[in-house]
Design an enzyme around this catalytic site. Sequence first.
Site, short mmCIF file in Angstrom:
data_model
loop_
_atom_site.label_atom_id
_atom_site.label_comp_id
_atom_site.label_asym_id
_atom_site.label_seq_id
_atom_site.Cartn_x
_atom_site.Cartn_y
_atom_site.Cartn_z
N ARG A 1 -13.37 16.56 -33.41
CA ARG A 1 -12.81 17.50 -32.60
C ARG A 1 -13.04 18.86 -33.07
NH1 ARG A 1 -9.93 15.49 -27.99
NH2 ARG A 1 -12.36 15.42 -27.87
N TYR B 1 0.81 -1.18 0.01
CA TYR B 1 0.03 -0.11 -0.13
C TYR B 1 0.73 1.19 0.01
CZ TYR B 1 -3.72 3.38 0.88
OH TYR B 1 -4.63 4.53 0.75
N ASP C 1 1.80 20.59 -20.17
CA ASP C 1 1.11 19.49 -20.35
C ASP C 1 2.08 18.91 -21.17
OD1 ASP C 1 -0.54 17.34 -21.60
OD2 ASP C 1 -2.30 18.56 -21.53
N LYS D 1 -0.07 8.24 -23.20
CA LYS D 1 0.23 8.73 -24.39
C LYS D 1 1.65 8.34 -24.55
CE LYS D 1 -3.80 11.05 -24.28
NZ LYS D 1 -4.57 11.11 -23.06
N PHE E 1 -18.64 15.46 -25.45
CA PHE E 1 -18.40 14.66 -26.89
C PHE E 1 -18.30 13.07 -26.50
CE2 PHE E 1 -14.07 14.07 -25.35
CZ PHE E 1 -13.92 14.84 -24.49
N PHE F 1 -7.45 22.27 -24.27
CA PHE F 1 -7.95 20.85 -24.30
C PHE F 1 -8.96 20.57 -23.60
CE2 PHE F 1 -7.73 16.34 -23.44
CZ PHE F 1 -7.94 15.90 -24.74
N THR F 2 -9.96 19.65 -24.04
CA THR F 2 -11.18 19.55 -23.27
C THR F 2 -10.91 19.18 -21.70
OG1 THR F 2 -10.80 17.12 -24.00
CG2 THR F 2 -12.28 18.65 -25.40
N1 PM9 Z 1 -6.41 12.88 -24.27
C1 PM9 Z 1 -7.29 12.10 -26.46
O1 PM9 Z 1 -7.74 11.13 -26.97
C2 PM9 Z 1 -7.95 10.93 -24.17
C3 PM9 Z 1 -9.40 11.23 -24.15
S1 PM9 Z 1 -9.86 13.17 -24.01
C4 PM9 Z 1 -10.61 13.13 -25.64
O2 PM9 Z 1 -6.35 12.83 -26.79
C5 PM9 Z 1 -3.86 16.25 -23.44
C6 PM9 Z 1 -2.96 16.99 -24.19
C7 PM9 Z 1 -4.69 15.13 -23.65
C8 PM9 Z 1 -5.55 14.24 -22.81
C9 PM9 Z 1 -6.21 13.11 -22.93
C10 PM9 Z 1 -5.37 14.58 -21.48
C11 PM9 Z 1 -5.98 13.98 -20.08
C12 PM9 Z 1 -4.45 15.58 -20.91
N2 PM9 Z 1 -3.99 16.50 -21.94
O3 PM9 Z 1 -7.03 11.00 -20.68
O4 PM9 Z 1 -6.98 11.95 -18.26
O5 PM9 Z 1 -4.51 14.79 -25.02
O6 PM9 Z 1 -5.21 10.41 -19.36
O7 PM9 Z 1 -5.63 12.82 -19.97
C13 PM9 Z 1 -7.19 12.11 -24.88
P1 PM9 Z 1 -6.27 11.41 -19.56
#
Ligand code: PM9
Length: 471
Positions: free
Chosen positions: A395, A85, A228, A271, A462, A137-138
């Site tokens: 997008r 843990y 980011d 990523k 979305f 970014f979303t």
């Molecule tokens: N990006 C993408 O598909 C996952 C789904 S949201 C549409 O591009 C950036 C630049 C991203 C991102 C996620 C996140 C969030 C932060 N910054 O999905 O929570 O492209 O791991 O990261 C998606 P998490």
Amino acid sequence: MTDRKPQTMGQQFGRRSWAEPWKIKMVEPIRLISREAREQAIREAGYNTFLLRSEDVYIDLLTDSGTSAMSDRQWAGMMLGDEAYAGSRNFYHLEEAIQTTYGYRYIVPTHQGRGAEHLISQVAIKPGQYVPGNMYFTTTRLHQELAGGIFVDVIIDEAHDPTSEHPFKGNVDLTKLQALIDEVGAENIAYVSLAGTVNMAGGQPVSMENVRALRKLCNNYGIRIFLDATRMAENAFFIQEREPGYQDWTIAQILREFCSYTDGAWMSAKKDNLVNIGGWLAVNDLDIFEKARNLVVVYEGLHTYGGMAGRDMEAVAIGIHEMVEDAHIAARVNQVRYLGELLIAWGIPVVRPIGGHAVFLDARAFYDHLPQDKFPAQTLAAQLYLDSGVRAMERGIVSAGRDPKTGDHRYPKLELVRLTIPRRVYTQAHMDVTAEAVMAVYEDRHNVTGLKMVYEPEYLRFFQARFEPLP
Ligand code: PM9
């Protein structure tokens, strides 16, 4: 001693071809279901590709997030998970990998990127403060808004023009940033939210020159820069390729230098870091770290796992080392470029230059007869699935959501469909099949009438919105 460092074919023989620096030893079967079954699947999914079942998808280009193939070394690392843990050994491996590769001092693990976005937004934004950034970014903007911040787009104008060939379309427009500082005062700016590469602009990079100048400007006012870093290795590749003076630098050196101009970063490890789940926040400031480390135990888990299993942290640590191998990143970006250049050669409207993680179709130009409130990009993603079982992501206006003040749709200049390439997953033949699918949909473009939205959730619509075809 003989130099055994890996080289590309180009370095060795002066040839132009590139190839993946790996071979495949495990495969997952995929299948194309019938046209009739696809029609039923997309109807049941409310014409939203996020609501399709993955087994009904043939080539899945929805996202590069969590969809990478891990290496044999990462899988081996998974077997070395220390699932204590507290104080898991894998956390210390992860901490060391981030410190040496990105150069930040303090690390807080999270379950994925938005966990880290939540922490930094809560810690570093006071309600009513502005958060300038190089395009929204979303999930990032939503967390900034939920913390009471007001996002302001300060990216260069070229980023909003799909036809501009600017080599660093992710750059911050320092004049726009200076104007904001003059207008609202430095004390009302929480931090600069800098992303490299810029996802919503088409995976476009930020130059080293730009981040250096940004640092200088922010130093004048004591404003922090948080990065980011989700696709920063890809950003480093573009600097190596395009920015004078960096051709002999390694990806690792460029990445470290870039990060040195920032005060910390949040990361979706799903990523660049080549894993299926994970994230982290890293900062240099002890005060910010202590606050984030305290909040993480409220929302994610203890500060030495943050929502990840020990084995997951080990896979991230190994993925970070693999991510900065020059041959890996060159093959990754060149595969995306292969698809993009094929589409350009066939006259399909795409965002140019081709970015790091995806090819973005310009749905506005594709369906020039559809106004934005008939959701051209959403329509195009649905049509692509119908034609060939290829899954892409909207997008455009749907992703942009509504203005929290007025409640109206935001109308972004870019109305795009993203063909996102998972890392180390598909072959060049999959890229050819995808390009042919896009071509078929392009040839049929005049028969398409658009969609209307029939269900809209409050946040990040979305993901879950539903649509019906217009007559
Ligand atoms: N990006 C993408 O598909 C996952 C789904 S949201 C549409 O591009 C950036 C630049 C991203 C991102 C996620 C996140 C969030 C932060 N910054 O999905 O929570 O492209 O791991 O990261 C998606 P998490």
